[in-house]
Write a protein that holds these residues in place. Structure first.
Motif, PDB file in Angstrom:
ATOM      1  N   ASP A 108     -15.228  -9.570  -6.829  1.00 18.94           N
ATOM      2  CA  ASP A 108     -15.615  -8.316  -6.186  1.00 18.94           C
ATOM      3  C   ASP A 108     -15.500  -7.096  -7.107  1.00 18.94           C
ATOM      4  O   ASP A 108     -15.776  -5.977  -6.683  1.00 18.94           O
ATOM      5  CB  ASP A 108     -14.827  -8.088  -4.889  1.00 18.94           C
ATOM      6  CG  ASP A 108     -13.328  -7.878  -5.105  1.00 18.94           C
ATOM      7  OD1 ASP A 108     -12.913  -7.526  -6.217  1.00 18.94           O
ATOM      8  OD2 ASP A 108     -12.567  -8.066  -4.133  1.00 18.94           O
ATOM      9  N   GLY A 109     -15.085  -7.325  -8.351  1.00 19.90           N
ATOM     10  CA  GLY A 109     -15.046  -6.244  -9.331  1.00 19.90           C
ATOM     11  C   GLY A 109     -13.769  -5.442  -9.366  1.00 19.90           C
ATOM     12  O   GLY A 109     -13.634  -4.530 -10.197  1.00 19.90           O
ATOM     13  N   ALA A 110     -12.808  -5.763  -8.493  1.00 17.92           N
ATOM     14  CA  ALA A 110     -11.538  -5.036  -8.511  1.00 17.92           C
ATOM     15  C   ALA A 110     -10.754  -5.332  -9.784  1.00 17.92           C
ATOM     16  O   ALA A 110      -9.979  -4.490 -10.256  1.00 17.92           O
ATOM     17  CB  ALA A 110     -10.709  -5.394  -7.283  1.00 17.92           C
ATOM     18  N   ARG A 134       0.835  -1.205   0.000  1.00 17.69           N
ATOM     19  CA  ARG A 134       0.000   0.000   0.000  1.00 17.69           C
ATOM     20  C   ARG A 134       0.869   1.255   0.000  1.00 17.69           C
ATOM     21  O   ARG A 134       1.863   1.333   0.730  1.00 17.69           O
ATOM     22  CB  ARG A 134      -0.915  -0.012   1.228  1.00 17.69           C
ATOM     23  CG  ARG A 134      -1.890   1.162   1.273  1.00 17.69           C
ATOM     24  CD  ARG A 134      -2.857   1.020   2.441  1.00 17.69           C
ATOM     25  NE  ARG A 134      -3.839   2.099   2.430  1.00 17.69           N
ATOM     26  CZ  ARG A 134      -4.934   2.113   1.681  1.00 17.69           C
ATOM     27  NH1 ARG A 134      -5.173   1.097   0.879  1.00 17.69           N
ATOM     28  NH2 ARG A 134      -5.771   3.123   1.716  1.00 17.69           N
ATOM     29  N   GLU A 135       0.497   2.214  -0.852  1.00 19.19           N
ATOM     30  CA  GLU A 135       1.116   3.532  -0.972  1.00 19.19           C
ATOM     31  C   GLU A 135       2.510   3.496  -1.588  1.00 19.19           C
ATOM     32  O   GLU A 135       3.154   4.540  -1.686  1.00 19.19           O
ATOM     33  CB  GLU A 135       1.126   4.273   0.372  1.00 19.19           C
ATOM     34  CG  GLU A 135      -0.284   4.573   0.883  1.00 19.19           C
ATOM     35  CD  GLU A 135      -0.293   5.424   2.135  1.00 19.19           C
ATOM     36  OE1 GLU A 135       0.789   5.751   2.655  1.00 19.19           O
ATOM     37  OE2 GLU A 135      -1.402   5.775   2.586  1.00 19.19           O
ATOM     38  N   GLN A 162      -4.725  -2.576 -12.390  1.00 17.29           N
ATOM     39  CA  GLN A 162      -5.831  -3.004 -11.531  1.00 17.29           C
ATOM     40  C   GLN A 162      -5.330  -3.741 -10.287  1.00 17.29           C
ATOM     41  O   GLN A 162      -5.833  -3.524  -9.181  1.00 17.29           O
ATOM     42  CB  GLN A 162      -6.784  -3.894 -12.329  1.00 17.29           C
ATOM     43  CG  GLN A 162      -7.522  -3.163 -13.437  1.00 17.29           C
ATOM     44  CD  GLN A 162      -8.421  -4.090 -14.245  1.00 17.29           C
ATOM     45  OE1 GLN A 162      -8.648  -5.240 -13.888  1.00 17.29           O
ATOM     46  NE2 GLN A 162      -8.923  -3.590 -15.366  1.00 17.29           N
ATOM     47  N   ILE A 163      -4.351  -4.621 -10.470  1.00 20.78           N
ATOM     48  CA  ILE A 163      -3.820  -5.363  -9.320  1.00 20.78           C
ATOM     49  C   ILE A 163      -3.126  -4.417  -8.346  1.00 20.78           C
ATOM     50  O   ILE A 163      -3.303  -4.517  -7.122  1.00 20.78           O
ATOM     51  CB  ILE A 163      -2.872  -6.480  -9.801  1.00 20.78           C
ATOM     52  CG1 ILE A 163      -3.701  -7.617 -10.410  1.00 20.78           C
ATOM     53  CG2 ILE A 163      -1.992  -6.995  -8.659  1.00 20.78           C
ATOM     54  CD1 ILE A 163      -2.876  -8.723 -11.035  1.00 20.78           C
ATOM     55  N   ALA A 164      -2.330  -3.489  -8.864  1.00 19.50           N
ATOM     56  CA  ALA A 164      -1.660  -2.517  -7.994  1.00 19.50           C
ATOM     57  C   ALA A 164      -2.680  -1.671  -7.238  1.00 19.50           C
ATOM     58  O   ALA A 164      -2.538  -1.425  -6.027  1.00 19.50           O
ATOM     59  CB  ALA A 164      -0.734  -1.631  -8.822  1.00 19.50           C
ATOM     60  N   ASN A 165      -3.725  -1.239  -7.919  1.00 20.02           N
ATOM     61  CA  ASN A 165      -4.768  -0.462  -7.253  1.00 20.02           C
ATOM     62  C   ASN A 165      -5.459  -1.277  -6.169  1.00 20.02           C
ATOM     63  O   ASN A 165      -5.848  -0.749  -5.117  1.00 20.02           O
ATOM     64  CB  ASN A 165      -5.797   0.023  -8.275  1.00 20.02           C
ATOM     65  CG  ASN A 165      -5.280   1.169  -9.128  1.00 20.02           C
ATOM     66  OD1 ASN A 165      -4.304   1.830  -8.760  1.00 20.02           O
ATOM     67  ND2 ASN A 165      -5.909   1.410 -10.260  1.00 20.02           N
ATOM     68  N   SER A 166      -5.621  -2.576  -6.412  1.00 18.48           N
ATOM     69  CA  SER A 166      -6.341  -3.420  -5.454  1.00 18.48           C
ATOM     70  C   SER A 166      -5.592  -3.555  -4.133  1.00 18.48           C
ATOM     71  O   SER A 166      -6.212  -3.851  -3.099  1.00 18.48           O
ATOM     72  CB  SER A 166      -6.607  -4.803  -6.053  1.00 18.48           C
ATOM     73  OG  SER A 166      -5.442  -5.614  -6.068  1.00 18.48           O
ATOM     74  N   VAL A 167      -4.272  -3.354  -4.143  1.00 22.42           N
ATOM     75  CA  VAL A 167      -3.502  -3.415  -2.897  1.00 22.42           C
ATOM     76  C   VAL A 167      -3.147  -2.023  -2.385  1.00 22.42           C
ATOM     77  O   VAL A 167      -2.386  -1.878  -1.416  1.00 22.42           O
ATOM     78  CB  VAL A 167      -2.226  -4.266  -3.052  1.00 22.42           C
ATOM     79  CG1 VAL A 167      -2.586  -5.690  -3.434  1.00 22.42           C
ATOM     80  CG2 VAL A 167      -1.255  -3.671  -4.065  1.00 22.42           C
ATOM     81  N   GLY A 168      -3.675  -0.992  -3.048  1.00 21.83           N
ATOM     82  CA  GLY A 168      -3.483   0.370  -2.563  1.00 21.83           C
ATOM     83  C   GLY A 168      -2.199   1.038  -2.999  1.00 21.83           C
ATOM     84  O   GLY A 168      -1.790   2.053  -2.412  1.00 21.83           O
TER      85      GLY A 168
END
Length: 329
Positions: free
Chosen positions: A293-295, A145-146, A164-170
């Protein structure tokens, strides 16, 4: 009889032929699928052209991704049944297990019953991009995250899956693209920032975005001269994961940055995940949860019918697509 796609000589898309063959039933541990859709990958164009890491015996089939309905099951296969809607994990060898056909046979271990929410075209576009991106960002880099992650060739199916995967872990995603044509589409697809190579100085722009923390993770499909500005913007102890080689230019070894920052430059192929049962199960669980979940949701650029496979390959090599090219059967 079933129609399959093969090539009898290396060359451009025009060497692809649709032929009718009599396929044997599945053997022990195998599953035969009536294909509904195929996902296209650059590896298939490279195999066809004679420049892939695998050397086929001609004539050769090709293809890494498919979705369809189970037609027949070989001896010893458990947990799958005739009529199940399934998709295919990319095999170690597409020469041994080609996917381009109306009827195809794969090892049962590469068959996944996909979520009912996915249509055939979307199901055929899942496994190569998401397994590739997961293996690099989650299994190897342990992206957190971050953290800032740079994704080159960002409009490819793998690039978009990585966003998308990177966004899913923040994580904070920086998409790198050649021209400004796809800038807005990348932002709409979830990239936090976009850097346009033809308009901006890469290292300066990455440093500006990442700030003092720098870039710990880079996922690169290009190679070539881009290595130097990428590593110049990386943080101490960062990792650059190379999974492609799209550049036709030599790739310099950025010795000062590697030594001065203790960087890791790592080659990676999706076979590291698909060839390891434990890692593959973890990847499948992560991806299936994200799909549910749509992520995670594959972005499909264009859909071609089976009879227009030559045209589909021409479009694949145009580099004009945004996301996945799919062929319906």
């Amino acid at each position: 009889m079933a129609r399959i796609i093969r090539f009898h000589q290396h060359g451009g898309p025009e060497v692809l032929r649709i032929e009718e063959v009599d396929l044997p039933p599945p053997g022990p541990g195998e599953v035969q699928i009536r294909v509904k859709a195929l996902g296209l990958n650059r590896a298939e164009a490279l195999l066809r052209a004679g420049s892939y890491i695998e050397t086929p015996v001609l004539p050769s089939g090709l293809g890494l991704e498919a979705a369809g309905v189970i037609e027949a099951i070989g001896e010893g296969v458990m947990g799958l049944a005739h009529g199940d809607a399934v998709s295919v994990i990319p095999p170690q060898s597409m020469v041994r297990w080609p996917a381009y056909g109306e009827l195809v046979t794969f090892p049962a271990g590469l068959i996944v019953k996909h979520p009912a929410s996915l249509d055939w075209q979307t199901a055929a576009a899942v496994w190569m991009p998401y397994l590739t991106a997961y293996g690099a960002l989650i299994d190897i880099a342990r992206l957190r995250r971050e953290e800032v992650v740079v994704i080159t060739a960002a409009s490819s199916s793998v690039g978009l899956a990585a966003i998308q995967i990177a966004n899913s872990v923040g994580a904070i995603t920086i998409a790198v693209t050649r021209t400004s044509v796809k800038r807005q589409a990348l932002l709409d697809a979830g990239a936090a920032h976009v850097v346009v190579l033809e308009e901006e100085e890469l290292a300066d722009r990455l440093n500006q975005i990442a700030g003092p923390q720098g870039v710990r993770v880079v996922l690169d499909a290009i190679g070539g001269p881009i290595f130097e500005p990428l590593t110049a913007a990386m943080s101490r102890g960062g990792i650059l994961i190379e999974y492609g080689g799209l550049s036709s230019q030599p790739t310099p070894f950025p010795l000062p940055a590697v030594l001065g920052k203790a960087l890791t430059l790592r080659g990676y192929l999706v076979h590291e995940i698909t060839g390891n049962p434990e890692k593959l199960e973890a990847a499948k669980a992560f991806i299936l949860e994200g799909l549910a979940d749509g992520a995670l949701r594959p972005i499909i650029d264009r859909i071609f019918p089976f009879d227009r496979i030559v045209e589909a390959h021409r479009y694949l090599e145009s580099n004009g697509q945004f996301g996945k090219i799919v062929v319906t059967v």
